[in-house]
Enzyme design. Structure first.
Site, PDB file in Angstrom:
ATOM      1  N   ARG A  17       0.830  -1.208   0.000  1.00 48.95           N
ATOM      2  CA  ARG A  17       0.000   0.000   0.000  1.00 48.95           C
ATOM      3  C   ARG A  17       0.863   1.257   0.000  1.00 48.95           C
ATOM      4  O   ARG A  17       1.872   1.339   0.680  1.00 48.95           O
ATOM      5  CB  ARG A  17      -0.920   0.017   1.228  1.00 48.95           C
ATOM      6  N   ARG A  66       3.336   4.390   4.620  1.00 50.61           N
ATOM      7  CA  ARG A  66       3.119   4.741   6.023  1.00 50.61           C
ATOM      8  C   ARG A  66       3.967   3.844   6.918  1.00 50.61           C
ATOM      9  O   ARG A  66       4.189   2.666   6.604  1.00 50.61           O
ATOM     10  CB  ARG A  66       1.645   4.556   6.406  1.00 50.61           C
ATOM     11  N   ARG A 111       0.614  -5.361  14.354  1.00 55.63           N
ATOM     12  CA  ARG A 111      -0.825  -5.085  14.309  1.00 55.63           C
ATOM     13  C   ARG A 111      -1.630  -6.381  14.229  1.00 55.63           C
ATOM     14  O   ARG A 111      -2.687  -6.504  14.855  1.00 55.63           O
ATOM     15  CB  ARG A 111      -1.148  -4.186  13.107  1.00 55.63           C
TER      16      ARG A 111
END
Length: 209
Positions: free
Chosen positions: A122, A155, A166
């Site tokens: 991403r 990011r 995560r």
């Protein structure tokens, strides 16, 4: 229709929720949006959340639950809602049951390898926030947003080590909700690996649309 969307980071819950809003005709409500709206409104709870976030801490269960209860009391949710990011834990789910009866919980299922591929590839526009992907949706010019010309970057929380962390948090805290809602007979499993259009088709079929 009152829905909860479950799934690990990278399952595409936000993207799918945006499309589901038009299908089901109810608002998409994320905890992040609730926090931002409460802070902007400068309500008593909003000021409390701002102080917690400014201190670099996580918003506690009691405050989060109170904000969700307040949000679900608003007029636009009377026909239902799509909850995304809440509940995250069994205690939150039990608290939710005390003020709203959920009809279906959609579990967007994707293996960790799929999450790592999606989030690892991403790229996000620093200016407008549009999401790209180095495999599925590249910007026309590398590093430049097609929509606003802003810088497209990775990011920090999309880097492999951060994604793995995560996932660990999700498996420990949120995955138990899958069994919790399955035992109540309201859970629907949907494979989150195919293309978005295929997932939307399966979502509509599962809910009878």
């Amino acid at each position: 229709m009152k829905l909860i969307f479950l799934g690990p980071p990278g399952a595409g819950k936000g993207t799918l929720a945006a499309k589901a809003v038009d299908i089901v005709g109810v608002p998409h409500i994320s905890t992040g949006a609730i926090f931002r709206e409460a802070i902007a409104a400068k309500s008593e709870l909003g000021l409390k959340v701002k102080a917690i976030i400014d201190a670099g801490k996580l918003v506690d269960d009691d405050t989060t639950i109170a904000l969700v209860k307040e949000r679900l009391a608003q007029a636009d949710t009377q026909k239902g809602y799509i909850l995304d990011g809440f509940p995250r834990t069994i205690p939150q789910a039990q608290a939710l049951a005390g003020f709203s009866v959920v009809e279906k919980v959609i579990n967007f299922d994707i293996p960790d390898s799929g999450v790592l591929e999606r989030l690892g590839g991403r790229r996000v526009c620093r200016k407008c926030g549009f999401n790209f992907h180095i495999v599925f949706n590249k910007p026309t010019t590398e590093g430049v947003c097609d929509h606003c010309g802003g810088e497209v970057y990775t990011r920090d929380d999309d880097r492999p080590e951060a994604v793995q962390k995560r996932l660990e948090v999700y498996r420990a805290q949120t995955a138990p909700l899958i069994d919790y809602y399955r035992q109540q007979g309201v859970l629907l499993d949907i494979d989150a690996r195919p293309a978005v259009d295929e997932i939307v088709t399966e979502f509509k079929r599962s809910l009878g649309f």
